[in-house]
Design a protein around this motif. Structure first.
Motif, short mmCIF file in Angstrom:
data_model
loop_
_atom_site.label_atom_id
_atom_site.label_comp_id
_atom_site.label_asym_id
_atom_site.label_seq_id
_atom_site.Cartn_x
_atom_site.Cartn_y
_atom_site.Cartn_z
N ILE B 82 -2.14 2.84 -28.71
CA ILE B 82 -2.58 4.22 -28.97
C ILE B 82 -1.35 5.10 -29.17
O ILE B 82 -0.42 5.07 -28.37
N CYS B 83 -1.38 5.89 -30.25
CA CYS B 83 -0.24 6.77 -30.50
C CYS B 83 -0.26 7.96 -29.54
O CYS B 83 -1.27 8.64 -29.40
N ALA B 133 -4.38 8.36 -33.91
CA ALA B 133 -4.33 7.07 -34.56
C ALA B 133 -4.03 5.95 -33.56
O ALA B 133 -3.51 6.20 -32.47
N ALA B 134 -4.37 4.75 -33.96
CA ALA B 134 -4.10 3.58 -33.13
C ALA B 134 -3.92 2.36 -34.01
O ALA B 134 -4.30 2.36 -35.19
N LEU B 135 -3.36 1.34 -33.41
CA LEU B 135 -3.22 0.05 -34.08
C LEU B 135 -3.95 -0.95 -33.18
O LEU B 135 -3.57 -1.14 -32.03
N ILE B 136 -5.01 -1.53 -33.72
CA ILE B 136 -5.77 -2.50 -32.93
C ILE B 136 -5.44 -3.87 -33.49
O ILE B 136 -5.81 -4.18 -34.63
N VAL B 141 -6.19 2.35 -37.38
CA VAL B 141 -7.39 3.19 -37.34
C VAL B 141 -6.96 4.63 -37.08
O VAL B 141 -6.00 4.88 -36.36
N ALA B 142 -7.69 5.57 -37.68
CA ALA B 142 -7.29 6.98 -37.57
C ALA B 142 -8.50 7.86 -37.36
O ALA B 142 -9.63 7.39 -37.35
#
Lengths: 518, 157
Positions: B82-83, B133-136, B141-142
């Protein structure tokens, strides 16, 4: 406009990471499925982003050489697109006629979002390789003179004149010199490097090859952060294609000259965006900052003369060689020449990348281009230049976007990230976060940064708990960090902290932040 | 219990090092490869790495421990990053962080007891005009909301 899918031979769906994060892959799949079901012969291109993140995923259909935009598209909007694009509720009209596009001066990003990023023929058809061809016809000194004439300064944030850095490396005697591209774009609010690498990777490769010719370096590295998996894949693929087509290797474009490059992936350390930490990391060491001098231009990668340039500095070079330094320098203000890709981010209505000549005021950028906040609430603060940049209140919105103009207001333009906050922001908390971030990311080499950041968090907590006397202590600590740190991490963390304290002192009062927190 | 030298890791590490023989300063690419194969950098890889590169074990350990990306223990089957940086905070990132930690019942850098999910902070994914935003795993994903995150987590496990 009488659009129909008749005559449409190509559809663009961005493969850019931001577009993908907003569902572009689902849209692309829906388009291919719809096209197959209807027996249409339409080529789907995964282009880069045009920079209008607020329209992403931005689908474009091309007919008679005109590209019509639709955004922000969802997979469920695709059937209607094929039924009748003319009456589609998300139709935006010709993309090049949109205000956002027309108001820009796209020199570096001319092809980004326009072409298929990995189609070298298309790259060339849209002006690519002209700069490298021009460079190959010149003596190295004349390439450097052109870059000097352009007035180009480092776009990573430091703003050092690129031509002078190249001259230093050119003049150094060594068995091996290097070009290192700093693609460790860790600043929050910035995504220009990512967008360029994903949308026009050959432009960066061309810029690096020109730099190599200019200074006599035959080897280059792109140090790319691990948080950008899409950009890594794109640059890897583009490098292979460039090598296969003689753009890289022992005989670039048949000239007999050598330049090749390697992509290296970082490992999640913000401080590696600092050039000497980056060089240590590239050498396989801890990303600890080196004392300067010696300058990397004289003793860089493994002690050899090394150009370390940001992605955007290098990507600006093909235009400068193709069109001439003067054509680039014709834009801008004062000693800030050329264009800058503004990255309008955070709580903003129209966020994205907007390439413009230096000189627009911060207010124009935030309100006219960005359209104010996304939440509709008043703008309270704007952080310019990433986590080490100052917070600007609307009172300072008349500041023109330029290196000197921002430093005269106790700020910096950094990598040109502009992060907008509405009036719900607690600036005391943002100041605390700046110190916390510095503590997490400090390389640990120098005391003002390593210890100062930890003490900074504690001191801000004391102030917010009601110890007003600690304000002087915080100011003192910031002075020490600013003057005594080895690099910009410890040295510039005081910018967000002190600007928050000076412009928004009420948020440091105990009652101030308790209210804001509710 | 006797601890035997892990010969399989050692021989694999030597093979990886020789694949990177033509690189200058190859330790980071090598560590990335080791981690992509094992999911982390096993303790038993340190000595063979140091021997093969002719550096000290302390040097290798120093590099592994310096970078946020390198891990010395296995992580979850899925990693949610998670940003936490400013641009996402400006778009409600803080509330989202709190929500996610509550839903997953995890703190930063913790792994769920069933080994399914690791939660990590990340400082900027370059998705700053469409946060939070996040990186899964590797999927970006935003414009995240609490609801969207819960749906993505349900789809994942």
């Amino acid at each position: 406009m009488g659009l129909s899918m008749n005559g449409v031979t190509r559809i663009f769906v961005p493969g850019d990471m931001a577009a993908r994060a907003l569902g572009a892959d689902d849209v692309a799949r829906a388009i291919s499925r719809e096209s197959d079901e209807r027996g249409l012969d339409i080529r789907v291109t995964r282009n880069g982003s045009r920079g209008m993140v607020f329209h992403e995923p931005l689908v474009e259909i091309e007919r008679d050489g005109v590209r019509y935009g639709f955004g922000a598209m969802e997979a469920s909007d695709v059937a209607a697109l094929f039924n009748d694009p003319d009456t589609h509720p998300k139709a935006l009209g010709p993309v090049d006629d949109l205000d956002w596009m027309k108001r820009q001066t796209r020199l570096t990003y001319a092809r980004c979002g326009v072409i298929d990023p990995l189609d070298l023929d298309e790259y060339e058809a849209f002006g690519g390789l002209a700069g490298l061809r021009a460079a190959l016809k010149r003596a190295p000194q004349r390439i450097i003179d052109e870059v000097k004439a352009s007035g180009l300064r480092g776009r990573g944030g430091a703003g050092f004149p690129t031509g002078i850095k190249w001259q230093t490396v050119h003049d150094a005697e060594a068995r091996q010199k290097y070009i290192v591209c700093n693609a460790d774009e860790g600043d929050s609010g910035t995504f220009a490097d990512r967008m360029l690498m994903e949308g026009d990777p050959f432009c960066l490769i061309e810029g690096m090859a020109i730099a190599g010719l200019a200074v006599g370096a035959t080897k280059g590295y792109i140090y790319l952060r691990s948080e950008y998996p899409d950009a890594i894949r794109m640059m890897d693929a583009a490098t292979i294609i460039a090598r296969q087509n003689g753009l890289l290797g022992a005989d670039i474009l048949g000239s007999g000259k050598t330049f090749d490059l390697e992509i290296r992936v970082g490992a999640g350390a913000y401080v590696c965006g600092e050039e000497t930490a980056l060089l240590n990391s590239l050498e396989g060491k801890r990303g600890v900052v080196r004392a300067k001098p010696p300058l990397p231009a004289l003793e860089g990668f493994f002690g050899q003369p090394t150009v370390v340039n940001n992605v955007i500095s290098l990507a600006a070079v093909p235009f400068i060689l193709a069109e001439g330094g003067e054509a680039y320098a014709a834009h801008g203000i004062g000693r800030s020449r050329g264009t800058i890709p503004l990255q309008i981010a955070g709580n903003v209505k129209y966020g994205g990348l907007f390439e413009a000549a230096f000189g627009m005021t911060l207010g124009e950028i935030v309100n006219k281009i960005g359209g104010g906040t996304a939440s509709g609430k008043p703008v309270r603060a704007v952080q310019v230049g990433g986590p080490l940049g100052a917070y600007f209140p609307p009172d300072l919105f008349d500041t023109p976007f330029g290196y000197e103009d921002f430093s005269s207001k106790e700020g910096l333009i950094g990598h040109a990230g502009i992060t907008v906050f509405d009036d719900s922001v607690d600036m005391g908390r943002m100041a605390r976060f700046a110190m916390e971030f510095c503590a997490i990311e400090s390389c640990g080499k120098c005391t003002p940064c390593r210890i100062g950041a930890v003490r900074g968090v504690e001191t801000i907590d004391r102030i917010r708990d009601g110890d007003a006397g600690a304000m002087a202590l915080l100011t003192d600590l910031c002075d020490t960090m600013k003057a005594g740190s080895l690099c910009a991490l410890g040295g510039f963390t005081p910018y967000p902290v002190m600007s928050a304290l000076n412009h928004f002192p009420e948020d440091f009062l105990p009652e101030g932040h308790k209210e804001a927190a509710e | 219990m006797t601890i035997l030298p892990d010969t399989s890791v050692a021989s694999r590490v030597q093979a990886i090092v020789s694949e990177h023989a033509d690189l200058d300063g190859p330790l980071l690419p090598i560590l990335h490869r080791v981690q992509s194969e094992y999911g982390y950098v096993p303790e038993s890889a340190i000595r063979p790495l140091a021997d093969a590169l002719n550096i000290s074990r302390a040097d290798v350990h120093g590099v592994v421990s310096f970078y946020h990306d390198f891990h010395t223990a296995p992580r979850g089957r899925h990693v949610v990053k998670i940003c936490r940086a400013e641009a996402c905070q400006a778009r409600g990132g803080q509330a989202l962080e709190d929500h996610i930690r509550k839903v997953l019942r995890l703190n930063w850098n913790e792994t769920s007891s069933d080994g399914a999910i690791t939660l990590e902070p990340v400082y900027c994914l370059g998705l700053c005009a469409c946060g939070p935003a996040a990186l899964i795993d590797e999927r970006p994903v935003a414009k995240l909301t609490g609801e969207k995150v819960e749906r993505l987590v349900r789809e994942m496990v």
